[in-house]
Write a protein that holds these residues in place. Structure first.
Motif, mmCIF file in Angstrom:
data_model
loop_
_atom_site.group_PDB
_atom_site.id
_atom_site.type_symbol
_atom_site.label_atom_id
_atom_site.label_comp_id
_atom_site.label_asym_id
_atom_site.label_seq_id
_atom_site.Cartn_x
_atom_site.Cartn_y
_atom_site.Cartn_z
ATOM 1 N N PHE A 583 -6.112 10.293 4.503
ATOM 2 C CA PHE A 583 -5.411 9.087 4.919
ATOM 3 C C PHE A 583 -4.052 9.411 5.541
ATOM 4 C CE2 PHE A 583 -4.258 10.302 0.755
ATOM 5 C CZ PHE A 583 -5.400 10.200 -0.030
ATOM 6 N N VAL A 584 -3.520 8.394 6.230
ATOM 7 C CA VAL A 584 -2.174 8.461 6.807
ATOM 8 C C VAL A 584 -1.406 7.232 6.327
ATOM 9 C CG1 VAL A 584 -0.821 8.296 8.939
ATOM 10 C CG2 VAL A 584 -2.784 9.855 8.824
ATOM 11 N N TRP A 585 -0.151 7.429 5.953
ATOM 12 C CA TRP A 585 0.737 6.364 5.462
ATOM 13 C C TRP A 585 1.527 5.824 6.658
ATOM 14 C CZ3 TRP A 585 0.794 3.481 1.361
ATOM 15 C CH2 TRP A 585 1.957 2.895 0.871
ATOM 16 N N MET A 586 1.261 4.562 7.041
ATOM 17 C CA MET A 586 1.793 3.982 8.274
ATOM 18 C C MET A 586 2.869 2.943 7.965
ATOM 19 S SD MET A 586 -1.846 3.424 10.284
ATOM 20 C CE MET A 586 -2.261 2.041 9.203
ATOM 21 N N ASP A 587 3.872 2.881 8.822
ATOM 22 C CA ASP A 587 5.018 1.984 8.654
ATOM 23 C C ASP A 587 4.889 0.822 9.639
ATOM 24 O OD1 ASP A 587 7.447 0.709 8.501
ATOM 25 O OD2 ASP A 587 8.656 2.522 8.729
ATOM 26 N N PHE A 588 4.465 -0.352 9.132
ATOM 27 C CA PHE A 588 4.291 -1.556 9.949
ATOM 28 C C PHE A 588 5.400 -2.574 9.692
ATOM 29 C CE2 PHE A 588 -0.389 -1.801 11.422
ATOM 30 C CZ PHE A 588 -0.447 -0.429 11.604
ATOM 31 N N ARG A 589 6.566 -2.133 9.215
ATOM 32 C CA ARG A 589 7.635 -3.073 8.891
ATOM 33 C C ARG A 589 8.055 -3.902 10.094
ATOM 34 N NH1 ARG A 589 12.193 0.583 6.283
ATOM 35 N NH2 ARG A 589 11.322 2.089 7.781
ATOM 36 N N GLU A 590 7.915 -3.331 11.262
ATOM 37 C CA GLU A 590 8.286 -4.038 12.494
ATOM 38 C C GLU A 590 7.549 -5.372 12.641
ATOM 39 O OE1 GLU A 590 7.389 -3.407 17.281
ATOM 40 O OE2 GLU A 590 7.203 -1.708 15.890
ATOM 41 N N PHE A 591 6.352 -5.456 12.083
ATOM 42 C CA PHE A 591 5.496 -6.617 12.318
ATOM 43 C C PHE A 591 5.499 -7.612 11.162
ATOM 44 C CE2 PHE A 591 3.515 -2.809 14.290
ATOM 45 C CZ PHE A 591 3.837 -3.107 15.610
ATOM 46 N N LEU A 592 6.334 -7.379 10.140
ATOM 47 C CA LEU A 592 6.427 -8.309 9.012
ATOM 48 C C LEU A 592 7.085 -9.618 9.429
ATOM 49 C CD1 LEU A 592 7.671 -5.940 6.152
ATOM 50 C CD2 LEU A 592 5.479 -7.168 6.177
ATOM 51 N N THR A 629 -5.240 -0.481 3.392
ATOM 52 C CA THR A 629 -4.760 -0.701 2.028
ATOM 53 C C THR A 629 -3.287 -1.080 2.077
ATOM 54 O OG1 THR A 629 -6.215 1.104 1.331
ATOM 55 C CG2 THR A 629 -4.666 0.246 -0.293
ATOM 56 N N PRO A 630 -2.916 -2.279 1.583
ATOM 57 C CA PRO A 630 -1.502 -2.687 1.630
ATOM 58 C C PRO A 630 -0.647 -1.911 0.637
ATOM 59 C CG PRO A 630 -2.830 -4.338 0.489
ATOM 60 C CD PRO A 630 -3.793 -3.320 1.022
ATOM 61 N N GLY A 631 0.550 -1.519 1.075
ATOM 62 C CA GLY A 631 1.415 -0.675 0.261
ATOM 63 C C GLY A 631 1.896 -1.318 -1.020
ATOM 64 N N MET A 632 2.110 -2.640 -1.019
ATOM 65 C CA MET A 632 2.598 -3.292 -2.226
ATOM 66 C C MET A 632 1.567 -3.258 -3.341
ATOM 67 S SD MET A 632 5.728 -4.074 -1.822
ATOM 68 C CE MET A 632 5.943 -5.050 -3.306
ATOM 69 N N SER A 633 0.284 -3.150 -3.001
ATOM 70 C CA SER A 633 -0.740 -3.007 -4.039
ATOM 71 C C SER A 633 -0.619 -1.658 -4.727
ATOM 72 C CB SER A 633 -2.138 -3.146 -3.425
ATOM 73 O OG SER A 633 -2.482 -2.013 -2.650
ATOM 74 N N MET A 634 0.097 -0.727 -4.098
ATOM 75 C CA MET A 634 0.336 0.597 -4.665
ATOM 76 C C MET A 634 1.776 0.746 -5.143
ATOM 77 S SD MET A 634 -1.862 2.884 -1.982
ATOM 78 C CE MET A 634 -3.653 2.915 -2.141
ATOM 79 N N ARG A 635 2.443 -0.400 -5.344
ATOM 80 C CA ARG A 635 3.802 -0.473 -5.894
ATOM 81 C C ARG A 635 4.827 0.239 -5.026
ATOM 82 N NH1 ARG A 635 1.934 -4.670 -8.341
ATOM 83 N NH2 ARG A 635 0.474 -4.208 -10.034
ATOM 84 N N ASN A 636 4.646 0.185 -3.702
ATOM 85 C CA ASN A 636 5.637 0.789 -2.823
ATOM 86 C C ASN A 636 6.965 0.046 -2.936
ATOM 87 O OD1 ASN A 636 6.235 2.801 -0.844
ATOM 88 N ND2 ASN A 636 6.294 1.195 0.705
ATOM 89 N N GLU A 637 8.048 0.710 -2.655
ATOM 90 C CA GLU A 637 9.377 0.111 -2.817
ATOM 91 C C GLU A 637 9.772 -0.781 -1.645
ATOM 92 O OE1 GLU A 637 12.550 2.589 -4.508
ATOM 93 O OE2 GLU A 637 11.073 4.207 -4.597
ATOM 94 N N ARG A 638 9.059 -0.715 -0.546
ATOM 95 C CA ARG A 638 9.333 -1.554 0.616
ATOM 96 C C ARG A 638 8.035 -2.190 1.079
ATOM 97 N NH1 ARG A 638 13.682 -0.224 -0.953
ATOM 98 N NH2 ARG A 638 15.470 0.575 0.248
ATOM 99 N N ALA A 639 8.137 -3.389 1.637
ATOM 100 C CA ALA A 639 6.964 -4.062 2.182
ATOM 101 C C ALA A 639 6.670 -3.542 3.584
ATOM 102 C CB ALA A 639 7.204 -5.570 2.227
ATOM 103 N N GLY A 640 5.415 -3.661 4.008
ATOM 104 C CA GLY A 640 5.055 -3.363 5.381
ATOM 105 C C GLY A 640 4.424 -2.009 5.615
ATOM 106 N N PHE A 641 4.106 -1.268 4.552
ATOM 107 C CA PHE A 641 3.459 0.033 4.691
ATOM 108 C C PHE A 641 1.972 -0.099 4.352
ATOM 109 C CE2 PHE A 641 7.863 0.972 4.384
ATOM 110 C CZ PHE A 641 8.070 2.164 5.058
#
Length: 670
Positions: A583-592, A629-641
């Motif tokens: 997998f690759v961890w992608m930063d989609f914060r721009e589109f929130l 897979t949404p990052g917040m479901s994995m308890r990420n510290e920022r939304a949009g990953f």
């Protein structure tokens, strides 16, 4: 603290003395002590059950009055005394039941559903000699029977059944409700969120045959046609060559007589020997070729998948309600695996605020921000004590990391191992992606700077004198879990591995494995696969099949990863450069969706993060057919990953996914 053989002899001797049982019950976790008490009644003839139960409850009473301080350095005397008192109170009811069933072996009392046993454990604990009242009502819902059911609640299921469902990530429900892509539903969503590897269906480059018996020269080939993994397994499953790890054995049938009977709970010895050799070559030899210590097959436990052996390992290391520390973001299913039955409490190890520089508001977030360090571990430790009233028992590391697709550098792993040993916290290294490291050197530099170094190598005793000891010399606080589900895409075979050199938990771990053993037929198939050599198109037969397959697998994964990262570069989406995993961890914060007035990314509430990310997640899935897979479901510290599993699709589906991704970015920016 009796070693495993001594523990076994005590169990099978009808619990002759209360003192011997007390010795067992004053060590290890509550679950371990509970197990020894009940296992004794199961292994005795019916005429001895009453005597054994009397001895057991007598031991409880003795232990309640004379509980020693645990060997892990924490003071839980009052807590243990409460527990033993409660357990001893079962005696009249238990003896009454036994009298009614005097002609048969008694059944095991359910520790997991006994309110009294858990109230004694959960309500109070001692930390620094001070007894603290726990907020146990919330925790009991996860691992004890509530009064609601006994006072008119649902008669069709338990509270625990409903609590288990609530532990599942919400995105899984969304994914099941939407039409997924197929040739007949071309507009359906592409499933890029499940960590499976369809690249395993490709032929193994340069391999045309398989050889089991290197001495006899037994070879199965497909002519000049390259073999796929399924071809190899099909041939091995129908083989009648002697068991590969059994020196001098005769030829055998596909299904032998002894295979229909009970097998050793921890796995058959020949497979454990083959697995120990494989793990040595995979985890230790590449970076520490001169290490004198070796994996000991006697310390391996083979169970039905990584989640099963991980759950069992946490069960024997931690009591219900004890905290397990996990750095964020982490594999979402850990919450189900560790809470549903083991009853652990998960405390996140957040890392962003424990580094010298601040996380950028836009642009790529460097890997270093995700590394746990002493500061972040100390902070999580303190929060765990505040949340549970006692010290955490386990630090669980995903290495290589899921969902980040990177490995922790050796210095980070060494710091975590040293911290755990100082704090007497157990470190479990989940290395299920160890064979899926496809960039071997950090930043493409020299081999002196390897990307992945196993905790088994870093935590081992690396001295000349260690050659005389058994095992790796890890000590009691460093443990491993691994499986064949990812590196070999064999998730359907359910083959997981736990390795520990903590003798105090080894026997309970083996016994708990009764509930998740691997079938004898599967064990034989995997053993054949581990021991077979590959036949290459140039006639070479000297390399192990596992080595040849993993080399081809890593090359296939690297190419697919490069294609995805090239696309992300083209459209200007930041990501974490991946070196391992699927997998690759992608930063989609721009589109929130935009933040509310006066709120910053750092001060945003968890609820707001989840709501904004969910809107983006649903848009990606429903409007663009991209199921990440949404990052917040994995308890990420920022939304949009988001995590993209680039191996979960066929080549055609993957190319379609890139087209849809480009379309999403173009339309969102227009």
């Amino acid at each position: 603290m009796p070693p495993a053989p001594a523990a076994y002899s005590i169990i099978t001797s009808s619990l002759s003395t209360a003192a011997a049982v007390t010795k067992l019950f004053t060590s290890s976790s509550t679950w371990t002590r509970a197990f020894f008490a009940t296992a004794s009644t199961l292994t005795l003839p019916s005429r001895n059950v009453m005597t054994a139960t009397t001895a057991t409850t007598s031991a409880f009473a003795t232990a309640a009055a004379n509980t020693a301080t645990p060997t892990d350095g924490t003071s839980r005397t009052a807590n243990n005394r409460n527990m033993f008192t409660k357990l001893a109170s079962w005696r009249p009811r238990r003896l009454s039941t036994l009298k009614q069933r005097s002609d048969s072996t008694s059944s095991m009392p359910s520790f997991a559903s006994s309110s009294s046993s858990h109230s004694a454990h959960s309500d109070y604990s001692t930390e620094g000699g001070v007894q603290r009242q726990q907020s146990s009502r919330r925790r009991r819902r996860h691992f004890s029977t509530s009064k609601a059911n006994s006072e008119g609640g649902s008669k069709l299921s338990s509270d625990r059944a409903q609590a288990a469902i609530k532990l599942l990530p919400s995105y899984l429900i969304d994914a099941r409700a939407i039409t997924q892509y197929s040739p007949s539903t071309p507009d359906g969503a592409l499933q890029l969120s499940v960590a499976e590897n369809q690249l395993s269906e490709l032929p193994v480059k340069g391999m045309v045959g398989i050889m089991e018996d290197t001495k006899a020269g037994g070879v199965d080939t497909m002519g000049s046609k390259e073999m796929r993994l399924v071809d190899v397994l099909s041939q091995l499953a129908s083989s009648n060559i002697a068991r590969p790890s059994d020196e001098g054995a005769a030829a055998m049938h596909v299904f032998e007589r002894e295979m229909i009977y009970y097998q050793p709970t921890q796995g058959v010895p020949t497979l454990r020997t083959a697995m120990a050799s494989y793990l040595q070559n995979l985890l230790v030899s590449p970076t520490h070729p001169n290490l004198a210590t070796k994996f000991d097959p006697e310390n391996l436990v083979l169970g039905a998948g990584c989640n099963a052996v991980l759950e069992n390992l946490c069960t024997v290391l931690a009591n219900p309600g004890d905290a397990v520390l996990i750095p964020t973001p982490y594999y979402a299913a850990f919450e189900f695996d560790l809470v549903a039955r083991a009853g652990c409490h998960i405390t996140s190890v957040t890392t962003f605020d424990h580094h010298d520089s601040k996380v950028p508001k836009s642009g790529a977030i460097e890997p270093e921000f995700y590394y746990p360090n002493r500061s972040s571990l100390d902070d999580a430790y303190a929060r765990a004590v505040e949340e549970t009233g006692r010290a955490p028992r386990v630090l669980l590391l995903s290495h290589p990391n899921n969902p980040l697709g990177i490995c922790y550098p050796p210095a980070v792993m060494e710091e975590c191992i040293a911290w755990c040993r100082e704090k007497r916290v157990h470190l479990i290294s989940d290395e299920i992606y160890a064979g899926s490291v496809y960039r071997k050197e950090q930043n493409g530099e020299s081999k002196e700077d390897p990307t992945f170094v196993s905790a088994m190598a870093l935590g081992s005793s690396n001295s000349d004198t260690s050659a005389t000891q058994k095992g790796l010399g890890l000590g009691p606080y460093v443990h491993l879990v691994y499986a064949l589900s990812k590196d070999f895409a064999l998730s359907g075979l359910r083959v997981g591995v736990a390795y520990t050199e903590n003798e105090e938990i080894l026997m309970p771990l083996q016994k708990l494995n009764d509930l998740c053993q691997i079938s004898s037929q599967t064990q034989l198939l995997v053993e054949r696969m581990m021991c077979a050599n590959a036949v290459k198109d140039d006639g070479d037969k000297s390399d192990k099949f596992t080595d040849v397959f993993l080399n081809a697998h890593q090359e296939n994964v690297r190419k697919r990863c490069d294609a995805l990262q090239s696309c992300l570069d083209d459209v200007g989406i930041p990501y974490l450069p991946a070196d391992s995993g699927l997998f690759v961890w992608m930063d989609f914060r721009e589109f929130l969706p935009a933040l509310s007035d006066g709120t910053t990314e750092a001060t945003e509430s968890v609820e707001s993060r989840e709501q904004r990310e969910r809107k983006l997640y649903l848009s990606l899935m429903k409007e663009y057919g991209l199921l990440f897979t949404p990052g917040m479901s994995m308890r990420n510290e920022r939304a949009g990953f988001f995590r993209c599993v680039f191996t979960a699709a066929s080549e055609e589906e993957f190319e379609l996914g890139l087209v849809r991704l480009r379309k999403f970015v173009e339309e969102m920016r227009s």
